[in-house]
Write a protein that holds these residues in place. Sequence first.
Motif, PDB file in Angstrom:
ATOM      1  N   LYS A  57      -9.716   4.583   5.869  1.00  0.00           N
ATOM      2  CA  LYS A  57     -10.553   3.576   5.193  1.00  0.00           C
ATOM      3  C   LYS A  57     -12.015   3.986   5.356  1.00  0.00           C
ATOM      4  CE  LYS A  57      -9.932  -0.931   5.566  1.00  0.00           C
ATOM      5  NZ  LYS A  57      -9.978  -2.319   6.139  1.00  0.00           N
TER       6      LYS A  57
ATOM      7  N   GLU B 227     -16.967  -3.643   5.704  1.00  0.00           N
ATOM      8  CA  GLU B 227     -15.573  -3.664   5.276  1.00  0.00           C
ATOM      9  C   GLU B 227     -15.320  -4.966   4.515  1.00  0.00           C
ATOM     10  OE1 GLU B 227     -12.575  -2.332   8.249  1.00  0.00           O
ATOM     11  OE2 GLU B 227     -14.299  -2.373   9.622  1.00  0.00           O
TER      12      GLU B 227
ATOM     13  N   VAL C  69      -4.947   2.424  10.646  1.00  0.00           N
ATOM     14  CA  VAL C  69      -5.852   2.925   9.608  1.00  0.00           C
ATOM     15  C   VAL C  69      -7.079   3.495  10.296  1.00  0.00           C
ATOM     16  CG1 VAL C  69      -7.252   2.323   7.620  1.00  0.00           C
ATOM     17  CG2 VAL C  69      -5.010   1.248   7.929  1.00  0.00           C
TER      18      VAL C  69
ATOM     19  N   SER D 254     -13.279  -2.192  -0.073  1.00  0.00           N
ATOM     20  CA  SER D 254     -13.315  -0.921   0.681  1.00  0.00           C
ATOM     21  C   SER D 254     -12.200   0.001   0.198  1.00  0.00           C
ATOM     22  CB  SER D 254     -13.146  -1.192   2.174  1.00  0.00           C
ATOM     23  OG  SER D 254     -14.182  -2.005   2.642  1.00  0.00           O
TER      24      SER D 254
ATOM     25  N   THR E 135      -9.354   2.691   0.619  1.00  0.00           N
ATOM     26  CA  THR E 135      -8.417   3.182   1.634  1.00  0.00           C
ATOM     27  C   THR E 135      -7.494   4.204   0.982  1.00  0.00           C
ATOM     28  OG1 THR E 135      -8.496   1.041   2.738  1.00  0.00           O
ATOM     29  CG2 THR E 135      -6.687   2.529   3.320  1.00  0.00           C
TER      30      THR E 135
END
Length: 1949
Positions: free
Chosen positions: A1633, A1622, A1686, A1626, A1628
Amino acid sequence: MCLPWCHTARETPPLPPCEAVPAMAPRPPLGPHLLLALLLSLPPPPTRARHFSAPNATFNHLALAPGPGTLYVGAVNRLFQLSPELRLQAVAVTGPVLDSPDCVPFRDPADCPHARLTDNANQLLLVSGRARELVACGQVRQGVCDKRRLDDVAHVLYQAEDPGDGQFVAANAPGVATVGLVVQAPDRDLLLVARGLAGKLSAGVPPLTVRQLAGPQPFSSEGLGRLVVGDLSDYNNSYVGAFAAGRSAYFVFRRRGARAQADYRSYAARVCLGDANLYSYVEVPLACRGQGLIQAAAVTPSTLLGAFAAGPGGAGAALCAFPLAQLDASMEHARRLCYTAGGRGPGGAEEATVEYGVTSRCAALPADSPESYPCGDEHTPSPIAGRQPLEAEPLLQLEQPISAVAGLQADGHTIAFLGDTQGQLHKVFLNGSHGHVYHSQQVGPRGSAISPDLLVDGNGSHVYVLTAQQVDRVPVAACPEFPDCTSCLQARDPLCGWCVLQGRCTLKGQCGRAAQANQWLWSYEDSHCPHVQSLLPAYRPRQEQGQVTLSVPRLPTLAADEYFHCAFGDYDSLAHVEGPHVACVTPPQDQLPLNPPGTDHITLPLALMFEDVAVAATNFSFYDCSAVQALEVAAPCRACVGSIWRCHWCPQSSRCVYGEHCPEGEGTIYSAQEADVQVRGPGACPRVEGLAGPVLLPVGWKSRLALRVRNLQHFGSLPTSYHCWLELPGELQRLPASLEETSGDVGLISCQAQQLHPSVAQQELRVPIYVTRGKAQRLDNAHTLHVTLYDCAVGHPDCSRCQAANGSLGCVWCSHRQPACRYGPLCPPEAVELLCPSPRIDTIEPLTGPPEGGLALTIWGSNLGRDFTEVQDAVNVAGRPCSPEPSLYRTSARIVCVTSPAPNGTTGPIQVAIKNRPPGISTQHFTYQDPILLSLSPQWGPQAGGTQLTIHGQHLQTGGNISAFVGAQPCPIQEPVCPEAIVCHTMSQASPGEAVVRVVFGHAQRTLLTSPFQYTANPQLVAAEPSVSFRGGGRLIRVRGTGLDVVQQPLLSVWLAATAEVQAAGVEPRDPTPRTSCGGPAAAPQACIQLREGLLQCSTVCSINSSSLLLCQSPAVPDGVHPQRVFFTLDNVHVDFASANGGQDFQYQPNPRLAPLSREKPTRPYRLKPGNVLDVEGQGLNLGISKEEVRVHIGDGECLVKTLTLTHLYCEPPSRAPQPANGSSALPQFVVQMGNVRLALGPVQYETEPTLSAFPVEAQVGLGLGAAVLIAAVLLLTLMYRHKSKQALRDYQKVLVQLENLEIGVGDQCRKEFTGEESAAGRAPGAHLSPSAYLGGSPPADLMTEMTDLSSDLEASGIPFLDYHTYAERVFFPGHGGCPLQPALEGPGEEGRRAPVRQGLTQLSNLLNSKLFLLTLIHTLEEQPSFSQRDRCHVASLLSLALHGKLEYLTDILRTLLSDLAAHYVHKNPKLMLRRTETMVEKLLTNWLSICLYAFLKEVAGEPLYMLLRAIQYQVDKGPVDAVTGKAKRTLNDSRLLREDVEFRPLTLMVLAGPRAGGAAGGGAVQRVPARVLDTDTITQVKEKVLEQVYKGTPFSQRPSAHALDLEWRSGLAGHLTLSDEDLTSVTHNHWKRLNTLQHYKVPDGATVGLIPQLHNGGAVSQSLAQNCTLGENVPMLEDGEEGGVHLWHLVKGTEEPEGAKARRSSLRERERERARAKAIPEIYLTRLLSMKGTLQKFVDDTFQAILSVNRPVPIAIKYLFDFLDELAEKHGIEDPETLHIWKTNSLLLRFWVNALKNPQLIFDVRVSDNVDAILAVIAQTFIDSCTVSEHKVGRAHSYPEQDSPVNKLLYAREIPRYKQMVERYYSDIRQSSPASYQEMNSALAELSGNYTSAPHCLEALQELYNHIHRYYDQIISALEEDPVGQKMQLACRLQQVAALVENKVTDL
């Protein structure tokens, strides 16, 4: 026990004692006691040949303690103490030791960096009798010594802590000898040590030193004598032995002199025993004339014995003896010359000198100096060496080199014992100047040299022989082994002799009267044993009792009250002795046994006895004259008087008598042995001398016989009658006779004329004849008398043969009535024919012949001449003369003549024309014809021969003597020869090539030049498969090879050893090549024929498919016979099946057995529903055939076979009902054809699917009644249940068939891909891999390459097994991390409590050794309600740890607890025993198996299990794995299957590895290691794969963590990019994500990466994990892991169902959904699972085979456990085999092996990922299913939750029956193996007990155990006090003492 500190000598404060409790003595260290227990448990050797050996021990030296005779054996790393009978008394461990020959002895290993663990060989072993000490010097620590107690070698009295160089005693190299003596000085014991040069640190140690044994510095030579050497390299003495004799010590050695003396010589040196300064040292050379150097030596009281090398290269040996008096005189002469004459002799030559390069010289001291200083002094020269050698002549030569010598003087004789280098001991008698080897025996193992330490025990009765492997106790004299006097004297043992009055072979001292004459016979003086020289008389008649005189020379003299007696068999009589003569009285007649049938005497043993000892023995015979005459019926008188006995004949009464004469008034014919009478011997007997008339008597004519007789005057003048007797066949004919004329003693007897007609007509018949007088008194025949009866009619069927008969017979051809040959007087004169009729020809052979003539023609007939002269020129054939052969002529009956040449086509009769008679002409005609050869078939064949060759032509049936040839080799013809064809079989030819065919007809030869026969190379076979068949045969065997098309009739044959039943059944011996008739069809070869050797040969004819392929059917083998050889017959080439199949022989399996379709009634039709899969049960179905070869028919339709297992056949029937195959039945029959085996299982009837919706009529009628409604409801439910069950079974069978088809499809697909890649890589065209080979055999190429690389890596690094310490802790305490037992942290002020606590725990350890205490403790704890299952397992493991050092004791406890457990379950349900781990005994059993099977894991099962683990990891890594959900594309577990189709690409990264790989720039070697990854891998996954590649071969615990490193991508010089899962890049989207992958960073193939330390970890990476308790695995990401709302995802997005909802799911609904999902699983997912299964199948099979194989010895613990379970079952009367199977499965396979399969991290230092764990769970479940007795079905018994889905069950449904067989065979083989004895088990347990002695947490284990005791202290104390035996043993009191020490409790003691 496991507490080494519990046995230290540290003082502890005393405790208040309990009443009558003995004090516990501190125990010595554990290791020797364990070894002693192990060795004591070995079975004792036989009583006679005592020997001692120890496993894995190499013996070096042997010492003997005077007095008690205790033996001490110095070995590598061990010292053994033995009793005189070689029973082990004590053992001490002396190595291995951390040491280096280049270092002085050290305490801190840092002082010697290159020290290694070194074996400690014993170099010197001596006994100090005065101090009662054993001196032992080893090889390590520069040869320092220690002192030990004589009564316990394990007890060390002295050992130098920090020895100085003055205490370096022995040589520190094993090949350098060290010898020594313990010398008793007046005030102390001294040690004399001699040694060779060894090691640079010990180079300054003199070759001979005097050392002190007592005082502050034992073994130091400080202030004592040393043999000072100027240059050690010049004087490297090699010592042979050291001896003490008289007042001197002698050393024997070999050395080279100063530089001027290049040759090695043998020496003897002497010093005075009281000379502590070596002033008296003198040495002189020794020489054994003509021999080499001395090899071994020994001293007797008067002689030095030396064994010298002899022969070329020292291959032999010679023994020389040097009298000590001469040796001392030679040394005194040298000493005197060196003291008084400067070393010069009378002639001025140097005869003595000072040696060893010292500064001293020979002096000229006063003449009385030698006497004044007999042992030298400070001013006398030393060391002195004489120059004149002492020489001796060899006493003995041997062929083997001698390595050991010992001497013994006994009874005035000197005996030498010689041990050679091949393990033989020779006993030698030294008799004057010669030596004689009188006995040799193999003592040690052949080829193992006997050690120089050859010792004779104190009383001289035994000699101890030492080899590297064993110690033997050999008797000095084996006198009792010789059972009789002869063997005793022939043995030539000088110590043995025959003790006459004792009747045994003894030592002289054991014979009480040995000093008296003739009492003890010695082989070197007396060559004859006591014997009976003569008997008078030699025999006696049995009817009279009399005296016998025996002559026995050298008879011992007895005392006045002693006597000899004679024993005639069982009869005794007193003996009267006068000098050498002994008189005895024979037994009376009634005491004698009867004569044996057919004999005239009885022979008994006659022994001269002293008490019950036979002094001398012979045989004596008692004869019976009345039995003599019966032995010879034809001449009774001659037999009587001519016998060896003194028998006489009474002629008038015809009796044979003993004594002087016959009854009064009757004359006597005396025995031939009588000398003083005239009428004696056979010549005086009345007898028939012979025939006085003709010997030939014609049959049918009255003939008169006359016989000459003699000596009839003995009968007197009384009138009597005589008769002649003729013994005709089948009758005895009597003829009256008369005595006609006598003249003196000669007379004539005439027999009455009589016609004689024997019952059987013969040409001549010899008829015996004899004469009787009176009623039955037979006259002797002087010799065999007979007359000859002849019959002219016999043998003379025609006139010619009658006239050709012997003229003396008087035969004539008589035409009276029936023409015949008769005796002349029997034929009327007018009927006598003087001229014979014309010849008659009956047959001729052959009827044809070649025009060249030369054919032997045979003519049969009658009247074909009286002799050869009549036919010599009388034969014509077709008008051409034919020459008769005289040797083949048979009078009147046969003529064989040789034909003359004639034109082709000439024909005519045969004519025989004898002069004076008309010619005889045959009705048959003879034809001259010309045979013509036209062609051959075949025209080629193998050079080995055997080809059936047919020669085609015309007129081939010409002549009778036809032979064929192919080249120079004969071609034997197969009868019959036909006019147009000759069949023969070719013979072998030396080499291939053409050969001309020729046929010889008599003397004519025809050659076929146009078409020669071609010999080709022999056919070769290279492969034959399959190699198994049912006994019924008929299985198709494909045979591959070369040149197979040249074979005419290939056969596959089997030789069978026929039993008596089969032979009695009537298999007749037959010719293997049956004959045929001309024009008829060729006879087929018989299926089975009987061979001459008693073998049965069964064969089938193979068909030739091509030059490289034969198709054969396996021959049928009758029941009851044993196949001995299976082979191919290719004409004359015979090839064993094993040779054609790579060494694998052909196997026959019993015919399969199938159950009828209708079990209840086989004749009832089986009702089949369309669409159902037919399941046929049976036994051994797939043992001898494959699924593809089985044919199943229902009528004229085929039932397609889908699956074939050992016990089941599944086939898919036709969708419509087929017609019957024959019209005999209305329904089609179900027939299974397996090769030749045809099994009809009954008729089949198709039916439609029944409908179950309507109620039965009965139910509708009774609907109104409540009971009827209830019955109907139950019936309905039953029908529905049966319908569902049948439907489920059909579905299951369909799924099995579909699964197999799918698996085959997957295999085909894999094969195509694999073979395509393989071909691209250069595979030979035509090679292919079958689907079964892929799925069930060989894994794909990339996996095999990986495994091959892994195997090569393992050879270097080894399999990363956990050390035993870690392994045991992980098994004992699962789930406790790396350190289950932690020492308790001490609080302030608790340091002083440490010693009492330790003492208390030590006492607790001792208390656990009480079986009563331990069992009471276990039972009490288990009775407590709050004592949980976790507590039970924990305490059981603590006990396992605490008692690890006493596994025998722990095993005994385990047996007791298991017996109690079995007794508990027998009354409930015995099948539930050991099912779970609920009691302490079950956990103890688990731990016990883990201990005992650790070695088996490392040596056998570990490797296949590790290879399986690595193969799984490799396969999982080849496909994408979701880092969030944990699901993988490649798996066996469908719950872990990644179902989505994820695209991925394999990449190869170049990883920088090396010392500077993590830095930026700079020097240092940096390696590039390739690592295989996927572009879909997350960065953490990449790091883990990279670490796996970089740290290949490094255990997982020593690798850095992936979380402590960052992955850096390097591109170019400055392009460095740190990658992570990450970061800011990354992606999302919608709260999801995605983790970063290589694909995300666009890392290309071949990119360079490096591993760098994470910054927050301090910039350093530890290469090995600290030994702390945080050892574990990386924690995988949680499913649907969230961070701040997330969701993380990797390959697929997980479900968004909240966790609470997941928890609220109904388990029932979940299971239903799982079943639906499994049932409807798409084929593509199954394909993945099957592909993975097929890839891993080989490794799974190898693992199961390693676990369940009995090819190697089963661990003794398993055999011991299973035998114990068998005992328990027998004890409790459990006969159900299923119960015993469950017990064994629960105790071993499910308890230990499933745990090992499921948790390999318990065995190996590896990381097991979740995916690998899930796959192992499926394999473990398969193993569990294979262990159950019930039929394999989809269920949940004994299963793990994840892998229990039906899909995972079905994956191995085909393999589980095979695995079940393996389990059954495993149990059966273990049961049939030899039982594990209690001693063998204890021996193995004692060895295992030492594996955990150094455990660092034993004290903590006892502390933890005490904590549990503390919880239930009162209950335990109460239980101990309530037990009466416990009260006597004060167990409660002792536990209170422990509590007082550990807890500082104040008790009321």
